[in-house]
Design a protein around this motif. Structure first.
Motif, PDB file in Angstrom:
ATOM      1  N   SER A 213       0.847  -1.193   0.000  1.00 22.62           N
ATOM      2  CA  SER A 213       0.000   0.000   0.000  1.00 22.62           C
ATOM      3  C   SER A 213       0.881   1.242   0.000  1.00 22.62           C
ATOM      4  O   SER A 213       1.958   1.254   0.599  1.00 22.62           O
ATOM      5  N   SER A 214       0.426   2.290  -0.664  1.00 27.36           N
ATOM      6  CA  SER A 214       1.188   3.533  -0.667  1.00 27.36           C
ATOM      7  C   SER A 214       1.116   4.179   0.711  1.00 27.36           C
ATOM      8  O   SER A 214       0.179   3.960   1.480  1.00 27.36           O
ATOM      9  N   ARG A 215       2.128   4.983   1.012  1.00 24.95           N
ATOM     10  CA  ARG A 215       2.142   5.666   2.306  1.00 24.95           C
ATOM     11  C   ARG A 215       0.947   6.605   2.435  1.00 24.95           C
ATOM     12  O   ARG A 215       0.434   6.806   3.535  1.00 24.95           O
ATOM     13  N   GLU A 216       0.500   7.173   1.312  1.00 23.27           N
ATOM     14  CA  GLU A 216      -0.650   8.076   1.339  1.00 23.27           C
ATOM     15  C   GLU A 216      -1.903   7.344   1.793  1.00 23.27           C
ATOM     16  O   GLU A 216      -2.687   7.852   2.597  1.00 23.27           O
ATOM     17  N   VAL A 217      -2.096   6.121   1.291  1.00 16.94           N
ATOM     18  CA  VAL A 217      -3.268   5.326   1.683  1.00 16.94           C
ATOM     19  C   VAL A 217      -3.188   4.957   3.153  1.00 16.94           C
ATOM     20  O   VAL A 217      -4.172   5.031   3.896  1.00 16.94           O
ATOM     21  N   ILE A 218      -1.999   4.568   3.585  1.00 16.23           N
ATOM     22  CA  ILE A 218      -1.802   4.183   4.986  1.00 16.23           C
ATOM     23  C   ILE A 218      -2.138   5.337   5.923  1.00 16.23           C
ATOM     24  O   ILE A 218      -2.866   5.180   6.911  1.00 16.23           O
ATOM     25  N   MET A 219      -1.626   6.517   5.626  1.00 16.99           N
ATOM     26  CA  MET A 219      -1.866   7.667   6.498  1.00 16.99           C
ATOM     27  C   MET A 219      -3.309   8.145   6.414  1.00 16.99           C
ATOM     28  O   MET A 219      -3.873   8.635   7.398  1.00 16.99           O
ATOM     29  N   ALA A 220      -3.937   7.996   5.234  1.00 15.88           N
ATOM     30  CA  ALA A 220      -5.350   8.363   5.108  1.00 15.88           C
ATOM     31  C   ALA A 220      -6.204   7.455   5.986  1.00 15.88           C
ATOM     32  O   ALA A 220      -7.160   7.914   6.642  1.00 15.88           O
ATOM     33  N   ASN A 221      -5.861   6.154   6.032  1.00 16.87           N
ATOM     34  CA  ASN A 221      -6.566   5.234   6.913  1.00 16.87           C
ATOM     35  C   ASN A 221      -6.419   5.652   8.377  1.00 16.87           C
ATOM     36  O   ASN A 221      -7.382   5.643   9.148  1.00 16.87           O
ATOM     37  N   ALA A 222      -5.186   6.011   8.741  1.00 25.22           N
ATOM     38  CA  ALA A 222      -4.923   6.418  10.124  1.00 25.22           C
ATOM     39  C   ALA A 222      -5.726   7.665  10.493  1.00 25.22           C
ATOM     40  O   ALA A 222      -6.312   7.750  11.579  1.00 25.22           O
ATOM     41  N   GLN A 223      -5.773   8.643   9.599  1.00 25.56           N
ATOM     42  CA  GLN A 223      -6.513   9.876   9.871  1.00 25.56           C
ATOM     43  C   GLN A 223      -8.010   9.618   9.974  1.00 25.56           C
ATOM     44  O   GLN A 223      -8.712  10.239  10.782  1.00 25.56           O
ATOM     45  N   THR A 224      -8.520   8.691   9.158  1.00 28.20           N
ATOM     46  CA  THR A 224      -9.938   8.338   9.235  1.00 28.20           C
ATOM     47  C   THR A 224     -10.279   7.737  10.596  1.00 28.20           C
ATOM     48  O   THR A 224     -11.283   8.091  11.219  1.00 28.20           O
ATOM     49  N   ILE A 225      -9.427   6.842  11.073  1.00 28.97           N
ATOM     50  CA  ILE A 225      -9.657   6.207  12.369  1.00 28.97           C
ATOM     51  C   ILE A 225      -9.562   7.229  13.500  1.00 28.97           C
ATOM     52  O   ILE A 225     -10.391   7.251  14.418  1.00 28.97           O
ATOM     53  N   LEU A 226      -8.560   8.096  13.440  1.00 27.84           N
ATOM     54  CA  LEU A 226      -8.395   9.113  14.486  1.00 27.84           C
ATOM     55  C   LEU A 226      -9.574  10.091  14.492  1.00 27.84           C
ATOM     56  O   LEU A 226     -10.028  10.522  15.556  1.00 27.84           O
ATOM     57  N   GLY A 227     -10.073  10.432  13.303  1.00 23.66           N
ATOM     58  CA  GLY A 227     -11.219  11.329  13.231  1.00 23.66           C
ATOM     59  C   GLY A 227     -12.454  10.714  13.867  1.00 23.66           C
ATOM     60  O   GLY A 227     -13.191  11.381  14.611  1.00 23.66           O
ATOM     61  N   GLU A 228     -12.690   9.422  13.595  1.00 19.71           N
ATOM     62  CA  GLU A 228     -13.832   8.733  14.188  1.00 19.71           C
ATOM     63  C   GLU A 228     -13.647   8.578  15.695  1.00 19.71           C
ATOM     64  O   GLU A 228     -14.602   8.683  16.467  1.00 19.71           O
ATOM     65  N   GLU A 229     -12.415   8.352  16.132  1.00 19.54           N
ATOM     66  CA  GLU A 229     -12.145   8.245  17.569  1.00 19.54           C
ATOM     67  C   GLU A 229     -12.446   9.555  18.283  1.00 19.54           C
ATOM     68  O   GLU A 229     -13.073   9.559  19.352  1.00 19.54           O
ATOM     69  N   ASN A 230     -12.022  10.669  17.717  1.00 22.82           N
ATOM     70  CA  ASN A 230     -12.293  11.972  18.329  1.00 22.82           C
ATOM     71  C   ASN A 230     -13.791  12.271  18.367  1.00 22.82           C
ATOM     72  O   ASN A 230     -14.313  12.815  19.349  1.00 22.82           O
ATOM     73  N   ARG A 231     -14.500  11.916  17.296  1.00 19.55           N
ATOM     74  CA  ARG A 231     -15.948  12.122  17.275  1.00 19.55           C
ATOM     75  C   ARG A 231     -16.628  11.289  18.369  1.00 19.55           C
ATOM     76  O   ARG A 231     -17.508  11.769  19.093  1.00 19.55           O
ATOM     77  N   SER A 232     -16.202  10.033  18.504  1.00 18.10           N
ATOM     78  CA  SER A 232     -16.786   9.144  19.504  1.00 18.10           C
ATOM     79  C   SER A 232     -16.478   9.616  20.925  1.00 18.10           C
ATOM     80  O   SER A 232     -17.323   9.527  21.819  1.00 18.10           O
ATOM     81  N   LEU A 233     -15.244  10.103  21.132  1.00 21.13           N
ATOM     82  CA  LEU A 233     -14.895  10.629  22.460  1.00 21.13           C
ATOM     83  C   LEU A 233     -15.779  11.822  22.841  1.00 21.13           C
ATOM     84  O   LEU A 233     -16.163  11.972  24.005  1.00 21.13           O
TER      85      LEU A 233
END
Length: 241
Positions: A213-233
């Motif tokens: 996977s490209s680094r861009e895809v990897i980091m986009a996945n990470a940002q998506t998860i962090l965004g959902e985590e912040n919303r849930s918190l």
């Protein structure tokens, strides 16, 4: 009541087998659990994923959902971050080997043998190493298999950190996948529900894990998860604070 994908899956199995939610020791559903579920008014879970199935299993709609995903890591978040950082710095030592955690709970031999057949048939150009919760021994080929017993959290977190890919089963594993993607790890795959990561056959799994996977895809996945985590918190803070 805070609920998880594992619990909802077990309730769904009971409902499909009996036509209603029935106590079942194998599925860890007690009479007290059924009694409580039929009366609970508030659930904490991702609304988009669970509302429909909860309504079906409980055969009622008179409940409300606090729309929040899990925010719990295997270890405390700071410890998990440091652990992933250590393995990221050592990543180049693994060369071109691809490490796959095959499902996050006990897996059946039939399912895993289907994956191995696909791996052997495709003859991957890189060395594959599978970690799987099974008992048994296979001969050594260009596909290595490490058989696992239940692990303590520290060992399990370390295992997840060294894997280049994680394959999930239908039931459970959401917390592992969330941590894995959040830490900027490579790739997680699921048999359904996640369009970018889903697969429909074991041949497709082998094809995906042998592609970087490209680094861009990897980091986009990470940002998506962090965004959902912040919303849930934010949602959870309105309940508990």
């Amino acid at each position: 009541m805070y609920i998880t994908d594992d619990g909802v899956s077990r309730w769904s199995i009971s409902f499909e087998e009996n036509g209603y939610l029935k106590p079942n020791d194998k599925l860890i559903i007690s009479e007290s659990c059924v009694f409580a579920l039929n009366r609970i008014k508030f659930f904490i879970c991702p609304n988009a994923y669970f509302r429909k199935i909860i309504s079906k299993v409980l055969e009622r709609r008179n409940f409300e959902i606090f729309d929040a995903s899990t925010v719990l890591d295997i270890l405390p978040s700071v410890c998990s971050g440091r652990l992933f950082g250590v393995f990221e710095n050592l990543d180049n030592l693994s060369g071109h080997k691809i490490r796959v955690l095959f499902q996050t709970k006990d897996s059946s031999w039939l399912t895993f043998l289907a994956v191995l057949r696909s791996a052997f048939r495709r003859n991957p150009p890189v060395r594959l190493e599978f970690f799987v919760f099974l008992q048994g021994i296979l001969g050594r080929t260009n596909v290595d298999v490490t058989y696992l017993s239940p692990l303590p959290p520290e060992a399990y977190n370390s295992l997840v950190a060294i894997c280049t890919h994680v394959s999930l089963q239908d039931r459970g594993g959401a917390s592992t996948a969330r941590l894995y993607l959040k830490m900027g790890a490579r790739r997680s795959a699921h048999p359904s529900s996640v369009p970018e990561l889903e697969y429909s056959s074991w041949d497709e799994v082998i094809a995906k894990v042998t592609q970087r996977s490209s680094r861009e895809v990897i980091m986009a996945n990470a940002q998506t998860i962090l965004g959902e985590e912040n919303r849930s918190l934010h949602v959870l803070s309105s309940i508990y604070c």
